[in-house]
Design a protein around this motif. Structure first.
Motif, PDB file in Angstrom:
ATOM      1  N   SER A   1      40.268   0.429  21.192  1.00 42.37           N
ATOM      2  CA  SER A   1      39.886   1.611  20.433  1.00 42.37           C
ATOM      3  C   SER A   1      40.786   1.787  19.217  1.00 42.37           C
ATOM      4  N   VAL A   2      40.283   2.578  18.273  1.00 39.90           N
ATOM      5  CA  VAL A   2      41.087   3.029  17.132  1.00 39.90           C
ATOM      6  C   VAL A   2      40.691   4.474  16.879  1.00 39.90           C
ATOM      7  N   ASP A   3      41.673   5.336  16.585  1.00 39.70           N
ATOM      8  CA  ASP A   3      41.363   6.755  16.417  1.00 39.70           C
ATOM      9  C   ASP A   3      41.314   7.146  14.941  1.00 39.70           C
ATOM     10  N   ASP A   4      41.097   8.429  14.685  1.00 40.35           N
ATOM     11  CA  ASP A   4      40.922   8.905  13.312  1.00 40.35           C
ATOM     12  C   ASP A   4      42.199   8.824  12.488  1.00 40.35           C
ATOM     13  N   ALA A   5      43.347   8.623  13.148  1.00 35.04           N
ATOM     14  CA  ALA A   5      44.612   8.423  12.443  1.00 35.04           C
ATOM     15  C   ALA A   5      44.897   6.943  12.205  1.00 35.04           C
ATOM     16  N   GLY A   6      43.975   6.062  12.629  1.00 32.93           N
ATOM     17  CA  GLY A   6      44.156   4.626  12.445  1.00 32.93           C
ATOM     18  C   GLY A   6      44.962   3.947  13.529  1.00 32.93           C
ATOM     19  N   ARG A   7      45.302   4.676  14.602  1.00 32.88           N
ATOM     20  CA  ARG A   7      46.112   4.093  15.668  1.00 32.88           C
ATOM     21  C   ARG A   7      45.246   3.249  16.590  1.00 32.88           C
ATOM     22  N   ARG A   8      45.622   1.995  16.741  1.00 27.72           N
ATOM     23  CA  ARG A   8      44.950   1.099  17.676  1.00 27.72           C
ATOM     24  C   ARG A   8      45.493   1.347  19.084  1.00 27.72           C
ATOM     25  N   ALA A   9      44.620   1.234  20.075  1.00 25.64           N
ATOM     26  CA  ALA A   9      45.050   1.490  21.450  1.00 25.64           C
ATOM     27  C   ALA A   9      44.075   0.828  22.401  1.00 25.64           C
ATOM     28  N   VAL A  10      44.279   1.090  23.691  1.00 28.27           N
ATOM     29  CA  VAL A  10      43.334   0.669  24.713  1.00 28.27           C
ATOM     30  C   VAL A  10      42.743   1.908  25.364  1.00 28.27           C
TER      31      VAL A  10
ATOM     32  N   ARG B   1      58.213   1.155  27.861  1.00 24.12           N
ATOM     33  CA  ARG B   1      58.489   2.589  27.761  1.00 24.12           C
ATOM     34  C   ARG B   1      57.262   3.287  27.216  1.00 24.12           C
ATOM     35  N   PHE B   2      56.973   4.469  27.738  1.00 26.63           N
ATOM     36  CA  PHE B   2      55.894   5.316  27.236  1.00 26.63           C
ATOM     37  C   PHE B   2      56.490   6.598  26.659  1.00 26.63           C
ATOM     38  N   GLY B   3      56.005   6.977  25.479  1.00 20.20           N
ATOM     39  CA  GLY B   3      56.408   8.223  24.869  1.00 20.20           C
ATOM     40  C   GLY B   3      55.484   9.359  25.252  1.00 20.20           C
ATOM     41  N   PRO B   4      55.796  10.577  24.806  1.00 20.16           N
ATOM     42  CA  PRO B   4      54.949  11.735  25.134  1.00 20.16           C
ATOM     43  C   PRO B   4      53.597  11.641  24.435  1.00 20.16           C
ATOM     44  N   PRO B   5      52.533  12.152  25.051  1.00 22.61           N
ATOM     45  CA  PRO B   5      51.200  12.092  24.447  1.00 22.61           C
ATOM     46  C   PRO B   5      51.090  13.041  23.260  1.00 22.61           C
ATOM     47  N   VAL B   6      50.238  12.630  22.286  1.00 24.32           N
ATOM     48  CA  VAL B   6      49.954  13.458  21.117  1.00 24.32           C
ATOM     49  C   VAL B   6      48.444  13.473  20.914  1.00 24.32           C
ATOM     50  N   ALA B   7      47.946  14.473  20.194  1.00 26.57           N
ATOM     51  CA  ALA B   7      46.519  14.541  19.898  1.00 26.57           C
ATOM     52  C   ALA B   7      46.115  13.334  19.061  1.00 26.57           C
ATOM     53  N   ALA B   8      44.931  12.813  19.329  1.00 24.91           N
ATOM     54  CA  ALA B   8      44.467  11.606  18.649  1.00 24.91           C
ATOM     55  C   ALA B   8      43.912  11.879  17.261  1.00 24.91           C
ATOM     56  N   ARG B   9      43.862  13.156  16.838  1.00 30.00           N
ATOM     57  CA  ARG B   9      43.343  13.486  15.525  1.00 30.00           C
ATOM     58  C   ARG B   9      44.491  13.673  14.545  1.00 30.00           C
ATOM     59  N   PRO B  10      44.389  13.130  13.322  1.00 32.12           N
ATOM     60  CA  PRO B  10      45.464  13.281  12.354  1.00 32.12           C
ATOM     61  C   PRO B  10      45.516  14.691  11.798  1.00 32.12           C
ATOM     62  N   PRO B  11      46.677  15.111  11.196  1.00 26.84           N
ATOM     63  CA  PRO B  11      46.759  16.430  10.573  1.00 26.84           C
ATOM     64  C   PRO B  11      45.682  16.597   9.509  1.00 26.84           C
ATOM     65  N   GLY B  12      45.071  17.798   9.468  1.00 32.46           N
ATOM     66  CA  GLY B  12      44.051  18.059   8.443  1.00 32.46           C
ATOM     67  C   GLY B  12      42.725  17.422   8.718  1.00 32.46           C
ATOM     68  N   ALA B  13      42.493  16.966   9.960  1.00 30.85           N
ATOM     69  CA  ALA B  13      41.238  16.263  10.277  1.00 30.85           C
ATOM     70  C   ALA B  13      40.100  17.214  10.591  1.00 30.85           C
ATOM     71  N   GLY B  14      40.339  18.517  10.491  1.00 27.83           N
ATOM     72  CA  GLY B  14      39.262  19.454  10.769  1.00 27.83           C
ATOM     73  C   GLY B  14      39.503  20.183  12.062  1.00 27.83           C
ATOM     74  N   PRO B  15      38.513  20.943  12.522  1.00 25.67           N
ATOM     75  CA  PRO B  15      38.694  21.757  13.734  1.00 25.67           C
ATOM     76  C   PRO B  15      38.832  20.895  14.966  1.00 25.67           C
ATOM     77  N   PRO B  16      39.483  21.394  16.007  1.00 25.37           N
ATOM     78  CA  PRO B  16      39.630  20.622  17.232  1.00 25.37           C
ATOM     79  C   PRO B  16      38.286  20.353  17.862  1.00 25.37           C
ATOM     80  N   GLU B  17      38.251  19.294  18.675  1.00 28.01           N
ATOM     81  CA  GLU B  17      36.999  18.894  19.313  1.00 28.01           C
ATOM     82  C   GLU B  17      36.615  19.914  20.366  1.00 28.01           C
ATOM     83  N   SER B  18      35.330  20.134  20.497  1.00 25.58           N
ATOM     84  CA  SER B  18      34.857  20.995  21.577  1.00 25.58           C
ATOM     85  C   SER B  18      34.806  20.184  22.861  1.00 25.58           C
ATOM     86  N   GLN B  19      34.966  20.867  23.964  1.00 28.27           N
ATOM     87  CA  GLN B  19      34.990  20.163  25.258  1.00 28.27           C
ATOM     88  C   GLN B  19      33.577  19.742  25.659  1.00 28.27           C
TER      89      GLN B  19
END
Length: 254
Positions: free
Chosen positions: A90-99, A236-254
């Motif tokens: 996967s890749v998110d709206d901030a360009g971060r590649r992940a699984v 090592r795993f760091g703390p989780p962060v939201a997958a949306r970059p700053p200024g990406a618009g309103p948060p996702e609805s559930q």
């Protein structure tokens, strides 16, 4: 945003470690899969990561060793177990590649319950074992809970020579520095770091798998397009962060 470059040896990007562990005796099997098949299975705010228009599904067996929190020691007994996972890219709206994990079968029930309750990861309790015989590695898995109960996987591989210079595809499939998961009405990115993979060529001697199909993907047709082995790395795993970059618009609805 364009995806970040594939970096096989990045610096640790987070200031402190939430989790520490070691992954040992890993076998990576991968098949090509169409992005349009993968897309509906990914969390909101992410899309399939591809190479030349193709995405991949991975079946990975390994031994988890010394799982622990922060700077503390590994949890005795419960922190060491066998695991087999089915994952997508996967890749998110901030360009971060992940699984994105479609399933994670583990041989200890307590880590399964904790991971499901906290990060909503699709861990499942399974009967598993990993046998070593010279250059052969045999992975067996039979799912117990929550289901589909009885789904099985058996992989037998022969480990070959060390890879001095992995190909771009081999870097793409293994140099993944985070995971995406959907929890608490948000898509989260959980970053990880480890040293550059020591990779080996490997040959499939036997494969009989039901876990990929049980994860909602088409059952693989034909042999895997990539077969790799690694003796392991500390992670090592760091703390989780939201997958949306700053200024990406309103948060996702559930």
């Amino acid at each position: 945003m364009h995806p970040e470059p594939v970096d096989h040896a990045p610096r640790q990007a987070f200031p402190w470690a939430l989790l520490r562990q070691r992954w040992e005796d890993l076998t990576f099997l991968h098949w090509e899969v169409a992005p349009e098949v993968v897309a509906p299975l990914l969390p909101a705010g992410t899309r399939p990561d591809t190479v030349d228009g193709v995405s991949y599904v991975g079946l990975i067996g390994f031994r988890m060793v010394g799982l622990g929190f922060g700077r503390g020691p590994g949890v005795p007994y419960f922190g060491t177990f066998w695991e087999t996972n089915v994952r997508l890219y996967s890749v998110d709206d901030a360009g971060r590649r992940a699984v994105v994990f479609r399933s994670l079968d583990a041989s200890r029930l307590l880590p399964v319950l904790v991971a499901r309750a906290t990060l909503r990861l699709p861990y499942l309790w399974s009967s598993m074992r990993l046998d070593r015989d010279g250059d052969r590695r045999s992975y067996r898995c039979r799912r117990r809970w929550p289901g589909p109960a009885g789904a099985t996987s058996r992989m037998v591989v022969r480990v070959g020579e060390r890879i001095v210079e992995p190909t771009p595809l081999e870097h793409f499939l293994t140099a993944r520095w985070g995971l995406h998961t959907r929890a608490y009405g948000r898509t989260l990115h959980l970053p990880n770091w480890h040293p550059s993979w020591p990779l080996h060529r490997a040959e499939v001697l036997h494969l009989d798998d039901e876990l990929v199909a049980a994860a909602g993907l088409p059952a693989p047709v034909g042999p895997p397009v990539s077969v790799l082995y690694s003796p392991g790395v500390g992670v090592r795993f760091g703390p989780p962060v939201a997958a949306r970059p700053p200024g990406a618009g309103p948060p996702e609805s559930q």
